[in-house]
Design an enzyme around this catalytic site. Structure first.
Site, mmCIF file in Angstrom:
data_model
loop_
_atom_site.group_PDB
_atom_site.id
_atom_site.type_symbol
_atom_site.label_atom_id
_atom_site.label_comp_id
_atom_site.label_asym_id
_atom_site.label_seq_id
_atom_site.Cartn_x
_atom_site.Cartn_y
_atom_site.Cartn_z
ATOM 1 N N HIS A 360 0.858 -1.179 0.000
ATOM 2 C CA HIS A 360 0.000 0.000 0.000
ATOM 3 C C HIS A 360 0.898 1.234 0.000
ATOM 4 O O HIS A 360 1.599 1.507 0.981
ATOM 5 C CB HIS A 360 -0.916 0.002 1.227
ATOM 6 C CG HIS A 360 -1.910 -1.108 1.227
ATOM 7 N ND1 HIS A 360 -2.328 -1.763 2.369
ATOM 8 C CD2 HIS A 360 -2.569 -1.701 0.196
ATOM 9 C CE1 HIS A 360 -3.195 -2.694 2.048
ATOM 10 N NE2 HIS A 360 -3.355 -2.679 0.738
ATOM 11 N N GLU A 363 1.374 3.894 2.879
ATOM 12 C CA GLU A 363 1.809 3.434 4.192
ATOM 13 C C GLU A 363 3.338 3.467 4.268
ATOM 14 O O GLU A 363 4.022 2.439 4.299
ATOM 15 C CB GLU A 363 1.240 2.039 4.467
ATOM 16 C CG GLU A 363 -0.283 2.060 4.531
ATOM 17 C CD GLU A 363 -0.927 0.680 4.612
ATOM 18 O OE1 GLU A 363 -0.192 -0.320 4.725
ATOM 19 O OE2 GLU A 363 -2.167 0.613 4.547
ATOM 20 N N HIS A 456 3.079 -3.014 7.135
ATOM 21 C CA HIS A 456 1.986 -2.110 6.775
ATOM 22 C C HIS A 456 1.926 -0.916 7.721
ATOM 23 O O HIS A 456 2.607 -0.875 8.740
ATOM 24 C CB HIS A 456 0.642 -2.844 6.849
ATOM 25 C CG HIS A 456 0.359 -3.736 5.684
ATOM 26 N ND1 HIS A 456 -0.599 -3.462 4.737
ATOM 27 C CD2 HIS A 456 0.908 -4.922 5.324
ATOM 28 C CE1 HIS A 456 -0.632 -4.437 3.844
ATOM 29 N NE2 HIS A 456 0.276 -5.333 4.180
ATOM 30 N N GLU A 529 1.473 -4.186 11.533
ATOM 31 C CA GLU A 529 0.852 -2.885 11.334
ATOM 32 C C GLU A 529 1.500 -1.856 12.252
ATOM 33 O O GLU A 529 1.499 -2.019 13.472
ATOM 34 C CB GLU A 529 -0.643 -2.964 11.648
ATOM 35 C CG GLU A 529 -1.420 -3.979 10.818
ATOM 36 C CD GLU A 529 -1.855 -3.425 9.486
ATOM 37 O OE1 GLU A 529 -1.676 -2.205 9.267
ATOM 38 O OE2 GLU A 529 -2.396 -4.200 8.677
#
Length: 627
Positions: A360, A363, A456, A529
């Site tokens: 992504h 990110e 991420h 994350e």
């Protein structure tokens, strides 16, 4: 079908550079044939010795671990790109930067629009075609249009905006007051949605003046800006004169639903949200940048890889290849990191670890974690040597270079989320994830892959945490899959939250890297994350993360891998005991009774649903129809 080539009737000023890139890509998979009776006179065969037994290996082509040059990124041909090379120094504040504390008096300005304001910046959507067709270095061949007002007198105080540089994102700026600006972000290219990432330049400011910026077309109902996160500011003069880089700024910060709506998909109307803040610039007539998170561009990655792999010591255990080309023709790199044959203490096939990042593009925290991970693994510490002796690491540091280049938040140039398409059979539409999955599939066939992790960023939860998978019906495996994240939380207890970790296999996430790799047989398959905000834990509670914090998570990941694979099982046994106790405590809290010894309740049954990295489900087949 053509997705990477320039139009045949045009020429490119960088054609020689691109030709070198293509030759480099082709050289990554040479056809080598070695006859045993030619051993004495070949230069391709390396001979090492295990005791008295000769061990033969092929010499890697030089292009596998060195850059002849750092190639410039390729853009869709519709994009106007300014020629400036943007460089930001790396810097960390001397003290952690605190979250914003709301006063209760923050304004919530509703959109005014260009009818009542003055448009001072507006870029082309770069979607003359509704889908990606082809690319070239530098994007559009036409001249750069003037999108900012020309100051006709010295007293003109209108800000100059610009975002047509690598990873930049700002679609429009409307002046609605003397020092008040409404901003519109560009949606991900060839889509009508995904507005989150912003990164733009401002000039012609006055020091000490309170400027208000209000982004009016955000699409997420929840945001870390509601939990105290501040935007980032970079001043070129502050960097040059004081050595100060990116830092948090802003007052009167508010994230709220505004009065506007949008129809991003199938004419379904969705509410829009605003982020507003005020800030002051430190100098008159400076060049400043504002961003959602610390930028990390494709060019930054290329310079980093060029620097580390030009080290002769590193090149002995780190091989750099071009895994594939993206839709636009940008290189997708893969590093193989392991000690050379003959330098390890134990025989047998090494186990493998796979780490990927930046699927992504918005990110950027994933890239900072990745850089920290590579810094540690490629370093000269004893722990790094143990890891290289023990494992074969396959690392894909940037899975979506095209999205990174154009300033997307979530999608590739296919207009789709690559992290919902790891199961795809459409190699030409999703080359980056298709080649990554097949690389891992081959790796699983030849050796045990003990762990996969994709780095991420997360937009509405603080701290760092992991999403994993769970084997239903096997309580022992379910607990084992939680050991690595629990160890990580113990190694970095002021940043990593085990309570925020989730372990579910949801149908809507079947196309994610985490679940696809798990179904290939990798038991420990995770998404790590990292918040865009900061920590709510320990002595870092209520403070933002810096690039140093994000890179440290890469270091701790390596440290935790050492703990997890320690031949002494004491730490693992301790974690399993703690996990079982946690499970029983949670059952007592949820059910109000003790858990019987033979109870077969699933750990995952106790977990609430999670949106993972806070995305929509798969959007279906790719948007582009290549020509």
């Amino acid at each position: 079908m053509r997705s990477q080539e320039d139009n045949p009737d045009t020429t490119d000023s960088s054609s020689e550079e691109e030709e070198q890139d293509l030759k480099q890509c082709d050289s990554c998979f040479p056809s080598v044939s070695v006859q045993l009776n030619q051993v004495a006179r070949t230069r391709q065969l390396l001979i090492d010795f295990d005791g008295d037994r000769p061990v033969f290996s092929l010499r890697e082509p030089l292009d596998l671990f060195t850059f002849l040059s750092v190639s410039r990124p390729r853009w869709p041909i519709e994009c106007e790109v300014v020629n400036n090379f943007i460089h930001h120094i790396e810097w960390d504040p001397p003290e952690p930067e605190p979250f914003y504390q709301p006063t209760g008096y923050e304004r919530t300005p509703m959109p005014v629009g260009e009818e009542k304001g003055k448009v001072v910046y507006c870029t082309d959507h770069a979607t003359k075609s509704p889908y990606f067709t082809c690319s070239r270095v530098g994007g559009s061949r036409g001249g750069i249009n003037t999108t900012t007002p020309r100051h006709t007198h010295p007293g003109d105080s209108t800000l100059d905006f610009e975002s047509r540089f690598e990873s930049g994102n700002l679609q429009k700026a409307v002046q609605v007051g003397l020092h008040d600006y409404e901003l519109t972000l560009r949606t991900d290219m060839y889509t009508n949605k995904h507005t989150q990432w912003f990164y733009f330049r401002v000039r012609n400011m006055k020091a000490g003046v309170a400027y208000r910026f209000t982004i009016t077309n955000l699409m997420k109902g929840r945001s870390l800006y509601s939990l105290g996160m501040k935007p980032l500011l970079y001043s070129e003069r502050a960097a040059e004169e004081k050595g100060v880089g990116w830092h948090r700024i802003g007052s009167n910060i508010k994230y709220y639903r505004n009065s506007s709506q949008a129809k991003p998909d199938n004419n379904v109307t969705v509410a829009l949200y605003s982020l507003t803040w005020t800030c002051q610039f430190p100098y008159d007539s400076d060049t400043c940048y504002l961003a959602h998170c610390y930028p990390y561009t494709y060019s930054h990655l290329q310079h980093y890889l060029s620097r580390v792999t030009s080290n002769p010591a590193v090149s002995s255990y780190c091989k750099l290849r071009v895994l594939c080309r993206s839709l636009a023709g940008n290189n997708v790199y893969v590093l193989t990191i392991t000690s050379p044959v003959g330098s390890c203490m134990e025989g047998g096939a090494k186990k493998a670890v796979v780490v990927t990042g930046r699927v992504h593009p918005g990110e950027t925290n994933g890239s900072w974690m990745m850089e920290g991970f590579l810094d540690f693994l490629l370093g000269d510490s004893d722990d790094a040597q143990i890891l290289r002796d023990t494992f074969v690491f396959k690392v894909v540091p940037m899975l979506n270079p095209d999205g990174v280049v154009v300033g997307n938040y979530r999608c590739s140039l296919a207009g789709r989320d690559l992290n919902r398409n790891y199961k795809t059979i459409l190699r030409d539409s999703f080359p980056c994830v298709w080649h990554t999955r097949n690389m891992v599939k081959r790796l699983v066939a030849e050796r045990d892959v003990v762990l996969y992790c994709d780095f991420h960023g997360h937009s509405h939860k603080n701290n760092v945490f992991m999403y994993g998978c769970n084997h239903r019906g096997n309580a022992a495996l379910q607990l084992h899959e939680r050991v690595f994240p629990l160890m990580m939380s113990k190694n970095v207890n002021d940043k990593f939250s085990f309570r925020s970790c989730k372990f579910r296999v949801q149908k809507s996430k079947e196309g994610t890297g985490r679940i696809v790799m798990w179904r290939l047989g990798i038991r420990n398959s995770y998404t790590m994350e990292c918040t865009f905000g900061g920590s709510t834990l320990g002595n870092r509670r209520g403070t933002h993360f810096t690039t140093r914090d994000m890179k440290s998570l890469g270091y701790y990941f390596c440290d935790t891998l050492l703990d997890y694979c320690d031949p002494d099982p004491t730490k693992t046994a301790y974690c399993l005991t703690e996990l079982e106790a946690r499970l029983r405590q949670e059952v007592r809290e949820r059910l109000g009774k003790e858990l019987d010894t033979d109870c077969n309740i699933s750990v995952s049954d106790l977990e609430t649903s999670t949106s993972g990295s806070n995305s929509t489900d798969s959007d279906g087949p790719p948007r582009p129809i290549f020509i």
